[in-house]
Design a protein around this motif. Structure first.
Motif, PDB file in Angstrom:
ATOM      1  N   GLU A  55       0.716  -1.463  -0.324  1.00 38.56           N
ATOM      2  CA  GLU A  55       0.246  -0.405  -0.111  1.00 38.56           C
ATOM      3  C   GLU A  55       0.711   1.280  -0.167  1.00 38.56           C
ATOM      4  O   GLU A  55       2.148   1.408   0.298  1.00 38.56           O
ATOM      5  CB  GLU A  55      -1.077  -0.049   1.605  1.00 38.56           C
ATOM      6  N   TRP A  56      -0.026   2.644  -0.138  1.00 42.21           N
ATOM      7  CA  TRP A  56       0.953   3.734  -0.501  1.00 42.21           C
ATOM      8  C   TRP A  56       0.582   4.338   0.782  1.00 42.21           C
ATOM      9  O   TRP A  56      -0.439   5.088   0.061  1.00 42.21           O
ATOM     10  CB  TRP A  56       1.469   4.269  -1.850  1.00 42.21           C
ATOM     11  N   HIS A  57       1.370   4.568   1.775  1.00 36.63           N
ATOM     12  CA  HIS A  57       0.937   5.508   3.124  1.00 36.63           C
ATOM     13  C   HIS A  57       1.311   7.004   2.216  1.00 36.63           C
ATOM     14  O   HIS A  57       2.136   7.444   1.735  1.00 36.63           O
ATOM     15  CB  HIS A  57       1.692   5.213   4.061  1.00 36.63           C
ATOM     16  N   ILE A  58       0.233   7.982   2.349  1.00 37.77           N
ATOM     17  CA  ILE A  58       0.093   9.666   2.093  1.00 37.77           C
ATOM     18  C   ILE A  58       0.201  10.842   2.839  1.00 37.77           C
ATOM     19  O   ILE A  58       0.986  10.513   2.964  1.00 37.77           O
ATOM     20  CB  ILE A  58      -0.960   9.529   1.066  1.00 37.77           C
ATOM     21  N   THR A  59      -0.391  10.049   4.641  1.00 41.35           N
ATOM     22  CA  THR A  59      -0.388  10.985   5.456  1.00 41.35           C
ATOM     23  C   THR A  59      -1.126  10.516   6.218  1.00 41.35           C
ATOM     24  O   THR A  59      -1.791   9.411   6.515  1.00 41.35           O
ATOM     25  CB  THR A  59      -0.451  12.571   5.069  1.00 41.35           C
ATOM     26  N   THR A  60      -0.828  11.153   8.121  1.00 32.66           N
ATOM     27  CA  THR A  60      -1.690  10.434   8.920  1.00 32.66           C
ATOM     28  C   THR A  60      -2.826  12.149   9.240  1.00 32.66           C
ATOM     29  O   THR A  60      -1.895  13.095   9.459  1.00 32.66           O
ATOM     30  CB  THR A  60      -0.797  10.125  10.042  1.00 32.66           C
ATOM     31  N   TRP A  61      -4.092  11.670   9.322  1.00 36.19           N
ATOM     32  CA  TRP A  61      -4.428  12.388   9.615  1.00 36.19           C
ATOM     33  C   TRP A  61      -5.488  12.378  11.188  1.00 36.19           C
ATOM     34  O   TRP A  61      -6.390  11.511  10.875  1.00 36.19           O
ATOM     35  CB  TRP A  61      -6.076  13.132   8.527  1.00 36.19           C
ATOM     36  N   GLY A  62      -4.781  12.673  12.116  1.00 37.28           N
ATOM     37  CA  GLY A  62      -5.106  12.607  13.107  1.00 37.28           C
ATOM     38  C   GLY A  62      -5.091  11.206  13.658  1.00 37.28           C
ATOM     39  O   GLY A  62      -3.847  11.202  13.880  1.00 37.28           O
ATOM     40  N   LYS A  63      -5.892  10.476  13.901  1.00 34.62           N
ATOM     41  CA  LYS A  63      -5.256   9.093  14.097  1.00 34.62           C
ATOM     42  C   LYS A  63      -5.731   7.921  13.074  1.00 34.62           C
ATOM     43  O   LYS A  63      -5.768   6.713  13.127  1.00 34.62           O
ATOM     44  CB  LYS A  63      -6.242   8.385  15.736  1.00 34.62           C
ATOM     45  N   ALA A  64      -6.278   8.593  11.955  1.00 34.93           N
ATOM     46  CA  ALA A  64      -6.340   8.072  11.202  1.00 34.93           C
ATOM     47  C   ALA A  64      -5.696   7.849   9.638  1.00 34.93           C
ATOM     48  O   ALA A  64      -4.830   9.080   9.407  1.00 34.93           O
ATOM     49  CB  ALA A  64      -7.725   8.831  10.025  1.00 34.93           C
ATOM     50  N   HIS A  65      -5.166   6.524   8.675  1.00 32.82           N
ATOM     51  CA  HIS A  65      -4.055   6.723   8.347  1.00 32.82           C
ATOM     52  C   HIS A  65      -5.473   6.683   6.336  1.00 32.82           C
ATOM     53  O   HIS A  65      -5.292   5.868   6.671  1.00 32.82           O
ATOM     54  CB  HIS A  65      -2.870   5.523   7.888  1.00 32.82           C
ATOM     55  N   ILE A  66      -4.544   7.415   5.732  1.00 30.32           N
ATOM     56  CA  ILE A  66      -4.806   7.886   4.427  1.00 30.32           C
ATOM     57  C   ILE A  66      -3.587   7.097   3.767  1.00 30.32           C
ATOM     58  O   ILE A  66      -1.961   7.121   3.221  1.00 30.32           O
ATOM     59  CB  ILE A  66      -4.292   9.326   4.276  1.00 30.32           C
ATOM     60  N   THR A  67      -4.613   5.509   2.940  1.00 28.24           N
ATOM     61  CA  THR A  67      -3.283   5.240   2.074  1.00 28.24           C
ATOM     62  C   THR A  67      -4.198   5.028   1.028  1.00 28.24           C
ATOM     63  O   THR A  67      -5.110   4.853   1.020  1.00 28.24           O
ATOM     64  CB  THR A  67      -3.239   3.809   3.071  1.00 28.24           C
ATOM     65  N   ILE A  68      -3.242   4.533  -0.041  1.00 22.34           N
ATOM     66  CA  ILE A  68      -3.986   3.834  -1.550  1.00 22.34           C
ATOM     67  C   ILE A  68      -3.900   2.246  -1.531  1.00 22.34           C
ATOM     68  O   ILE A  68      -2.792   2.275  -1.460  1.00 22.34           O
ATOM     69  CB  ILE A  68      -2.913   4.439  -2.715  1.00 22.34           C
ATOM     70  N   PRO A  69      -4.847   2.193  -1.114  1.00 19.98           N
ATOM     71  CA  PRO A  69      -4.798   0.148  -1.311  1.00 19.98           C
ATOM     72  C   PRO A  69      -3.925  -0.269  -2.857  1.00 19.98           C
ATOM     73  O   PRO A  69      -4.582   0.679  -3.564  1.00 19.98           O
ATOM     74  CB  PRO A  69      -5.703  -0.433  -1.184  1.00 19.98           C
ATOM     75  N   LEU A  70      -3.200  -1.427  -2.663  1.00 17.50           N
ATOM     76  CA  LEU A  70      -2.358  -1.440  -4.195  1.00 17.50           C
ATOM     77  C   LEU A  70      -3.261  -2.761  -4.774  1.00 17.50           C
ATOM     78  O   LEU A  70      -3.436  -3.709  -3.586  1.00 17.50           O
ATOM     79  CB  LEU A  70      -1.496  -1.421  -4.106  1.00 17.50           C
TER      80      LEU A  70
END
Length: 395
Positions: A73-88
């Motif tokens: 997966e490609w981790h974009i950033t962390t917003w608070g406790k949520a991890h914004i990622t792109i599933p591959l």
């Protein structure tokens, strides 16, 4: 902590009984009750710190190796406790169950396992890779052709390179030679391409440089674009493509094939029967063995040089960044000082890595051109003899 508190209370009681002078109201010592309250506060603070220590501790190893390594997966950033990622997309072939295609988000939704596949634990020889387990519990690695983070970054950077080169080529198709001088970005690319072609390829390969110019130009700009995109801190940049040894190995293999497939008879003669004293060749073929071994050490050096330099640069910048968070619990003075130092060093390292991005592409292309040129020795000798004959005819 409770034992320490009881000892201190006992010492204070002994001192209070032995002292006959009453304390003033504005003096520093306090009553037993207040002292006990302070000790309880300290104990509670220590307990909270111990409970939150794991959560608040910065895992430098995970941050560094998570960035420079590959993932599903490609981790974009962390917003608070949520991890914004792109599933591959995960694409696997198992000998027992056939083909499996699913998104990497399925692994997270199912606790790290899906359709019989799991991420290998820390310490395993397949750590971080998807494996399945046989009947006795051994890890079995399936055929894995998944689109990972490095693969996606490689595709994006390759498309970007194609867009740049084809846009320049399109300008030249619309403008016949000698009609107008290119300007702006096209003019910059022309200067760049001619610099690589004239200063590196033509001077190192020799008269037959045109045959190898397409590959060497492609290698230079491919490495340069991937190096630059690796320095961009946000998506679609940031992936350490040229810091992945599989990528540099493929580039080195391409140079290996270009050198040895198009090598002349003189090149192969100098390997198996070099021009050295006979006792270095028979009865023990020491020099032929060394020359033959050199066929493989040259591309190996190319692979390691590019891989190690790009990997070290990324690791240095990440460690400097982590220094800010490591020193957060050391007090505002020390944390502020280290933060300023970390930011300044990161600016310096980023400027240095911009230079390294160009230098590593230049060095890889130059060494590849030198190795190819050495394998064309016979052609160079013939060209030199032809020039000498032409000079004699003119005289």
């Amino acid at each position: 902590m409770k034992q320490l508190r009881n000892i201190l209370i006992g010492v204070l009681l002994a001192l209070g009984l032995s002292l006959s002078v009453p304390m003033r109201a504005d003096s520093i010592p306090v009553t037993i009750e207040e002292f006990k309250a302070d000790l309880d506060s300290i104990a509670r603070h220590d307990n909270v710190t111990a409970a939150e220590e794991k959560e608040n501790t910065v895992d430098v190893k995970e941050i560094v190796f998570g960035h420079i390594g590959d993932s599903y997966e490609w981790h974009i950033t962390t917003w608070g406790k949520a991890h914004i990622t792109i599933p591959l997309p995960v694409i696997l072939y198992s000998r027992s169950s056939g083909w499996h295609v699913f998104l990497s988000s399925r692994l997270e939704e199912n606790g790290g396992s899906y359709e019989g596949f799991s991420l290998a634990p820390v310490g395993s020889k397949h750590e971080g890779k998807l494996v399945e387990y046989d009947a006795v519990g051994n890890e079995v690695r399936p055929l894995d052709i998944s689109i990972t983070k490095v693969t996606l970054a490689l595709l994006i950077n390759s498309v970007l390179l194609l867009v740049i080169i084809l846009s320049v080529a399109q300008w030249y198709r619309k403008h016949p030679q000698g009609s107008a001088a290119p300007g702006g970005f096209v003019g910059f690319m022309e200067m760049f391409i001619m610099m690589v072609n004239d200063d590196i390829i033509k001077s190192c390969v020799g008269p037959k440089y045109r045959k190898f110019a397409p590959y060497l130009l492609t290698a230079f700009f491919f490495i340069f674009i991937n190096n630059l995109m690796g320095l961009v801190p946000f998506f679609p940049g940031g992936a350490n493509v040229t810091g992945n040894i599989a990528i540099t190995m493929v580039l080195a293999i391409c140079t290996f094939l270009a050198v040895n497939i198009f090598g002349t008879k003189t090149y192969w003669k100098d390997i198996f029967w070099p021009d050295v004293p006979w006792w270095l060749k028979v009865p023990i073929p020491m020099m032929p063995f060394i020359e033959f071994f050199g066929i493989f050490t040259k591309p190996f050096a190319l692979m390691i040089r590019l891989f190690a330099n790009m990997l070290a640069g990324h690791m240095a910048m990440l460690v400097l960044t982590c220094l800010i968070f490591i020193s957060a619990s050391m007090g505002p003075a020390l944390n502020g000082t280290l933060t300023v130092a970390s930011v300044l060093f990161n600016i310096f390292m980023n400027a240095l890595e911009l230079l390294v991005a160009f230098i590593q592409a230049y060095v890889f292309t130059m060494l590849s051109a030198v190795f190819i040129g050495l394998a064309q020795e016979e052609h160079q000798e013939k060209a030199g003899a032809k020039v000498m004959r032409d000079d004699k005819i003119m005289k």
